[in-house]
Design an enzyme around this catalytic site. Structure first.
Site, PDB file in Angstrom:
ATOM      1  CD  GLU A  46      -2.967  -0.862  -0.080  1.00  0.00           C
ATOM      2  OE1 GLU A  46      -2.964   0.237  -0.665  1.00  0.00           O
ATOM      3  OE2 GLU A  46      -3.683  -1.809  -0.443  1.00  0.00           O
ATOM      4  CE1 TYR A 129      -6.803   2.891  -0.637  1.00  0.00           C
ATOM      5  CE2 TYR A 129      -4.443   3.058  -0.280  1.00  0.00           C
ATOM      6  CZ  TYR A 129      -5.530   2.381  -0.778  1.00  0.00           C
ATOM      7  OH  TYR A 129      -5.355   1.182  -1.395  1.00  0.00           O
ATOM      8  CG  ASP A 147      -8.324   4.107  -4.397  1.00  0.00           C
ATOM      9  OD1 ASP A 147      -9.557   3.917  -4.394  1.00  0.00           O
ATOM     10  OD2 ASP A 147      -7.564   3.537  -5.190  1.00  0.00           O
ATOM     11  CB  CYS A 199     -15.023   2.038 -13.354  1.00  0.00           C
ATOM     12  SG  CYS A 199     -16.025   3.537 -13.211  1.00  0.00           S
ATOM     13  CB  CYS A 206     -20.181   0.838 -19.499  1.00  0.00           C
ATOM     14  SG  CYS A 206     -19.490   2.421 -18.931  1.00  0.00           S
ATOM     15  CB  CYS A 209     -19.376  -2.245 -15.438  1.00  0.00           C
ATOM     16  SG  CYS A 209     -19.507  -1.651 -13.731  1.00  0.00           S
ATOM     17  CB  CYS A 215     -23.669   2.905 -13.482  1.00  0.00           C
ATOM     18  SG  CYS A 215     -22.484   4.249 -13.736  1.00  0.00           S
TER      19      CYS A 215
END
Length: 363
Positions: A46, A129, A147, A199, A206, A209, A215
């Site tokens: 991270e 985060y 994030d 995304c 899309c 997705c 959405c």
DNA sequence: AAGCCGTGGGC
DNA sequence: TGCCCAAGGCT
């Protein structure tokens, strides 16, 4: 903006189902549904991934894990070795904080990472985060990661019109609503995988997705419009006049008001800087000469075009000075800490009055 | 609390 | 080419 109450559950279920099949295989990750990785690996990845692409991080992560397999090993490393190993990855404060954090974990936490957001948040280099990510991914805590990926996904899901970065609190609150109470670590990684592979900022896929049905941005047929960014405002140009007032071998210097632009700094006499040049009286009754040319200076939020008017008094003592104003020797003008805009104006004046200055000095 | 901090890759 | 962007945090 608010959707019906069943939406958060459906969202998480669809996303986790998608993640079970489509999770990226990454060196610091364990497969979906399996026990979480060593917190040290999660934390190290991270930190490296902050503002840095997965492709760039992979090699560094493997190198670090091989050379320093545990947080204790890293804590015992020489600073120079770690900095050298980090070289090329960028944002080198991360490397310094990495060592400080590892040493704090060893010295203050018995060699184990705190398992809560609040506890992690206190460690160097761990912000909101990263604290949420480590808590969720390594410890299964009910923490919401927010994030850039998550912000983009949520902004599109809800078609949030508020421009960034002002929208962040709203997006984070919506992200928290969507977060399930089970499989929090997988969910966090699923959201980030979705943002990274489906995304995406420029050309989202899309049709692939898993949450396209919910959405709002897709429904509007403008997914890439979100998150809305604050329009880059063209810097307006303001105009002003600087008064270069000489008396003998001195020049009048004023002081800015204590707050605001250039607050408390020394300055040259000036009118206000406005879009339309105000016709204010010069600071002394004298014969003023408009110098040719102008001085330009760029501030954060506006651009300034200054003209310089010059005059010379026979006796400076005859003028009532504004508060904070003083006569400063010409030879000292570039050493009194004038902000750059005034230093430019002074240079401009001296250049055009060079003949006078030379004459004065000769006399 | 805006500005700053590195670098590589995509378009 | 130049700009935007990438699993942010610190001051």
């Amino acid at each position: 903006m608010r959707v019906d109450s069943s939406a958060p559950y459906n969202h998480a279920r669809r996303l986790l189902d998608w993640y079970d099949v489509n999770a990226r295989t990454l060196p610091w990750r364990s497969p979906p549904g399996t026990p979480p990785p060593d917190p040290y690996r999660v934390w190290l990845s991270e930190i490296m991934l902050q503002q840095t692409t997965v492709a760039s991080v992979k090699g560094y992560f493997e190198l670090f894990i091989t050379r320093w397999p545990t947080v204790a090993a890293l804590a015992a490393a020489e600073d120079a070795d770690v900095m050298q190993a980090w070289a090329g990855l960028g944002y080198y404060a991360r490397a310094r904080n990495l060592l400080a954090c590892a040493r704090s974990v060893v010295a203050d936490h018995g060699g184990r990472f705190p398992d809560t957001e609040a506890g992690l948040r206190k460690l160097p280099g761990i912000g909101p985060y990263t604290a949420a990510a480590v808590a969720a991914i390594a410890f299964g805590a009910h923490a919401t990661v927010a994030d850039g990926n998550v912000e983009r996904v949520v902004a599109r899901l809800y078609a949030v019109e508020t421009p960034m970065p002002a929208a962040k609190p709203t997006l984070h609150a919506l992200a928290a609503e969507l977060t399930p109470t089970q499989r929090c670590g997988d969910y966090a990684q699923a959201m980030m995988d979705l943002g990274a592979t489906i995304c995406t900022p420029r050309s989202p896929d899309c049709p692939a997705c898993p949450v396209a049905a919910g959405c709002a941005a897709l429904k509007l047929q403008t997914p890439t419009r979100f998150p809305v960014k604050a329009a880059k405002v063209a810097r307006p140009t303001r105009q002003g006049t600087i008064y270069w007032l000489r008396a003998g071998d001195t020049v009048l210097v004023t002081q800015r008001p204590p707050r605001g632009l250039l607050g408390g700094m020394r300055a040259l006499p000036s009118d206000e800087w406005a879009t339309v040049r105000p016709a204010l009286a010069p600071p002394a009754d004298a014969t003023w000469q408009l110098l040719p040319g102008s001085v330009r200076h760029v501030f954060t939020h506006f651009e300034l075009e200054l003209v310089v008017m010059a005059a010379t008094l026979n006796d400076g003592r005859s003028v009532a000075l504004p508060a904070g104003a003083t006569w400063v020797a010409l030879a000292e003008i570039d050493r009194i800490g004038l902000p750059t805009v005034f230093a430019k104006a002074a240079r401009h004046a001296l250049a055009h009055l060079n003949t006078d200055r030379v004459d004065e000095k000769a006399a």
